[in-house]
Motif scaffolding. Structure first.
Motif, mmCIF file in Angstrom:
data_model
loop_
_atom_site.group_PDB
_atom_site.id
_atom_site.type_symbol
_atom_site.label_atom_id
_atom_site.label_comp_id
_atom_site.label_asym_id
_atom_site.label_seq_id
_atom_site.Cartn_x
_atom_site.Cartn_y
_atom_site.Cartn_z
ATOM 1 N N VAL A 193 0.828 -1.215 -0.027
ATOM 2 C CA VAL A 193 0.014 0.083 -0.070
ATOM 3 C C VAL A 193 0.917 1.176 0.101
ATOM 4 O O VAL A 193 1.773 1.387 1.182
ATOM 5 N N TRP A 194 0.647 1.892 -0.953
ATOM 6 C CA TRP A 194 1.678 3.427 -1.079
ATOM 7 C C TRP A 194 0.653 4.577 -0.605
ATOM 8 O O TRP A 194 1.277 5.403 -0.079
ATOM 9 N N GLU A 195 -0.543 4.542 -0.913
ATOM 10 C CA GLU A 195 -1.390 5.524 -0.460
ATOM 11 C C GLU A 195 -2.716 5.307 -0.283
ATOM 12 O O GLU A 195 -3.308 4.177 -1.130
ATOM 13 N N ILE A 196 -3.453 5.875 0.657
ATOM 14 C CA ILE A 196 -4.918 5.753 0.919
ATOM 15 C C ILE A 196 -5.685 6.881 0.694
ATOM 16 O O ILE A 196 -5.349 7.896 1.363
ATOM 17 N N GLN A 197 -6.655 6.756 -0.243
ATOM 18 C CA GLN A 197 -7.309 7.945 -0.608
ATOM 19 C C GLN A 197 -9.095 7.674 -0.114
ATOM 20 O O GLN A 197 -9.184 6.733 0.627
ATOM 21 N N ALA A 198 -9.635 8.578 -0.468
ATOM 22 C CA ALA A 198 -11.191 8.285 0.022
ATOM 23 C C ALA A 198 -11.788 7.116 -0.337
ATOM 24 O O ALA A 198 -12.518 6.358 0.644
ATOM 25 N N GLU A 199 -11.753 6.550 -1.566
ATOM 26 C CA GLU A 199 -12.329 5.447 -2.158
ATOM 27 C C GLU A 199 -11.372 4.531 -2.919
ATOM 28 O O GLU A 199 -11.700 3.467 -3.427
ATOM 29 N N ARG A 200 -10.005 5.024 -2.622
ATOM 30 C CA ARG A 200 -9.037 4.275 -3.509
ATOM 31 C C ARG A 200 -7.855 3.937 -2.755
ATOM 32 O O ARG A 200 -7.506 4.447 -1.842
ATOM 33 N N LEU A 201 -7.080 3.016 -3.318
ATOM 34 C CA LEU A 201 -5.676 2.653 -2.818
ATOM 35 C C LEU A 201 -4.769 2.724 -3.850
ATOM 36 O O LEU A 201 -5.192 2.302 -5.153
ATOM 37 N N LEU A 210 -6.564 1.617 -7.530
ATOM 38 C CA LEU A 210 -7.685 1.051 -7.452
ATOM 39 C C LEU A 210 -8.748 1.511 -6.637
ATOM 40 O O LEU A 210 -8.609 2.100 -5.569
ATOM 41 N N THR A 211 -9.988 1.536 -7.221
ATOM 42 C CA THR A 211 -11.120 1.753 -6.412
ATOM 43 C C THR A 211 -11.732 0.438 -5.692
ATOM 44 O O THR A 211 -11.941 -0.612 -6.315
ATOM 45 N N VAL A 212 -11.816 0.636 -4.388
ATOM 46 C CA VAL A 212 -11.975 -0.552 -3.759
ATOM 47 C C VAL A 212 -13.019 -0.453 -2.692
ATOM 48 O O VAL A 212 -13.551 0.730 -2.277
ATOM 49 N N PRO A 213 -13.964 -1.515 -2.241
ATOM 50 C CA PRO A 213 -14.803 -1.392 -1.173
ATOM 51 C C PRO A 213 -14.144 -0.855 0.281
ATOM 52 O O PRO A 213 -13.028 -0.892 0.437
ATOM 53 N N TYR A 214 -15.334 -0.256 0.950
ATOM 54 C CA TYR A 214 -14.889 0.652 2.347
ATOM 55 C C TYR A 214 -14.113 -0.444 3.066
ATOM 56 O O TYR A 214 -12.903 -0.107 3.777
ATOM 57 N N GLY A 215 -14.312 -1.655 3.120
ATOM 58 C CA GLY A 215 -13.877 -2.646 4.011
ATOM 59 C C GLY A 215 -12.655 -3.160 3.868
ATOM 60 O O GLY A 215 -11.788 -3.107 4.807
ATOM 61 N N LEU A 216 -12.173 -2.958 2.523
ATOM 62 C CA LEU A 216 -10.762 -2.994 2.240
ATOM 63 C C LEU A 216 -9.746 -2.044 2.601
ATOM 64 O O LEU A 216 -8.534 -1.993 3.121
ATOM 65 N N LEU A 217 -10.282 -0.670 2.437
ATOM 66 C CA LEU A 217 -9.678 0.533 2.661
ATOM 67 C C LEU A 217 -9.427 0.578 4.238
ATOM 68 O O LEU A 217 -8.395 0.981 4.823
ATOM 69 N N ALA A 218 -10.701 0.148 5.195
ATOM 70 C CA ALA A 218 -10.615 0.076 6.614
ATOM 71 C C ALA A 218 -9.209 -0.711 7.138
ATOM 72 O O ALA A 218 -9.079 -0.463 8.252
ATOM 73 N N LYS A 219 -9.056 -1.888 6.497
ATOM 74 C CA LYS A 219 -8.165 -2.770 6.970
ATOM 75 C C LYS A 219 -6.616 -2.723 6.527
ATOM 76 O O LYS A 219 -5.882 -3.506 6.463
ATOM 77 N N SER A 220 -6.599 -1.546 5.452
ATOM 78 C CA SER A 220 -5.111 -1.234 4.957
ATOM 79 C C SER A 220 -4.646 -0.308 5.608
ATOM 80 O O SER A 220 -5.031 0.694 6.304
ATOM 81 N N CYS A 221 -3.219 -0.217 5.445
ATOM 82 C CA CYS A 221 -2.253 0.726 6.034
ATOM 83 C C CYS A 221 -1.010 0.838 5.205
ATOM 84 O O CYS A 221 -0.710 -0.118 4.660
ATOM 85 N N PRO A 222 -0.717 2.278 5.308
ATOM 86 C CA PRO A 222 0.790 2.151 4.135
ATOM 87 C C PRO A 222 1.831 1.223 4.649
ATOM 88 O O PRO A 222 2.233 1.182 5.597
ATOM 89 N N GLY A 223 2.298 0.709 3.416
ATOM 90 C CA GLY A 223 3.412 -0.208 3.606
ATOM 91 C C GLY A 223 2.989 -1.665 3.848
ATOM 92 O O GLY A 223 3.831 -2.625 3.560
#
Length: 199
Positions: free
Chosen positions: A9-17, A28-41
């Motif tokens: 993960v390089w960057e986390i945006q509003a609806e994208r990684l 990538l546009t991804v579901p919120y659940g994937l955003l919620a459990k992602s962190c940089p690196g």
């Protein structure tokens, strides 16, 4: 066609990684659940689908093949575009969507932003046969062995709505409730999220 990406993960945006794959950043546009459990690196394996339009090429990402397959099934329904399909996955998660369609739960589906009554009816009409048998969540041993405790667990449904897989949510809650079966739903979710985050 890009079917899968493995990278950090390089960057986390509003609806994208933005996923860094050997020095190339994929948006990538991804579901919120994937955003919620992602962190940089963090290193992730993401299942992908490319949507081509006349003036745009977009990449969509999912945490499991099952989630990706549901996305594709929803795209096959008239009136459902990528934005609406992602909104559904972000609001409820794959298991709840399949269950709602199979049980013809119109009221649940129209709670999703951008999904009106007619669109929800088309989803049910065109996909309900495919999802028959997807409405019952399996029981398990231990704290979830009662006839309805696991199936109707609010904590489980919350984790599924956040994008965790059924197996991830089940194992986390099983561990949480092993020594503390009397936790509130909120406490169960908080402890499960800490476990799933590896903290």
């Amino acid at each position: 066609m890009i079917g899968m990406l493995r990278g950090k993960v390089w960057e986390i945006q509003a609806e994208r990684l933005v996923i860094d794959v050997q020095g190339v950043g994929y948006l990538l546009t991804v579901p919120y659940g994937l955003l919620a459990k992602s962190c940089p690196g963090q290193e992730l394996v993401i299942y992908t689908h490319v949507v081509r339009r006349e003036d745009d090429i977009s990449l969509y990402g999912f945490s499991s093949l099952e989630e990706k397959q549901l996305f594709l099934e929803m795209l096959s329904v008239s009136g459902i575009g990528p934005k609406a399909a992602i909104s559904l996955l972000s609001t409820f998660g794959a298991v709840q969507i399949e269950s709602a369609i199979a049980s013809e739960d119109l009221n649940l589906l129209i709670k999703v932003p951008g999904i009106g009554k007619k669109t929800a009816q088309r989803l049910i009409l065109e996909l309900k046969e495919k999802f028959k048998g997807h409405v019952t969540l399996p029981n398990d041993e231990g704290p979830f062995s009662g006839p309805s405790t696991f199936t109707h667990s609010e904590a489980l449904q919350t984790l599924l709505a956040l994008g965790f897989s059924l197996e991830e949510a089940r194992q986390a809650l099983k561990h949480v409730l092993k020594d503390s079966a009397d936790l509130t739903t909120e406490e169960q979710v908080k402890k499960a999220l800490r476990l799933l985050a590896g903290s």
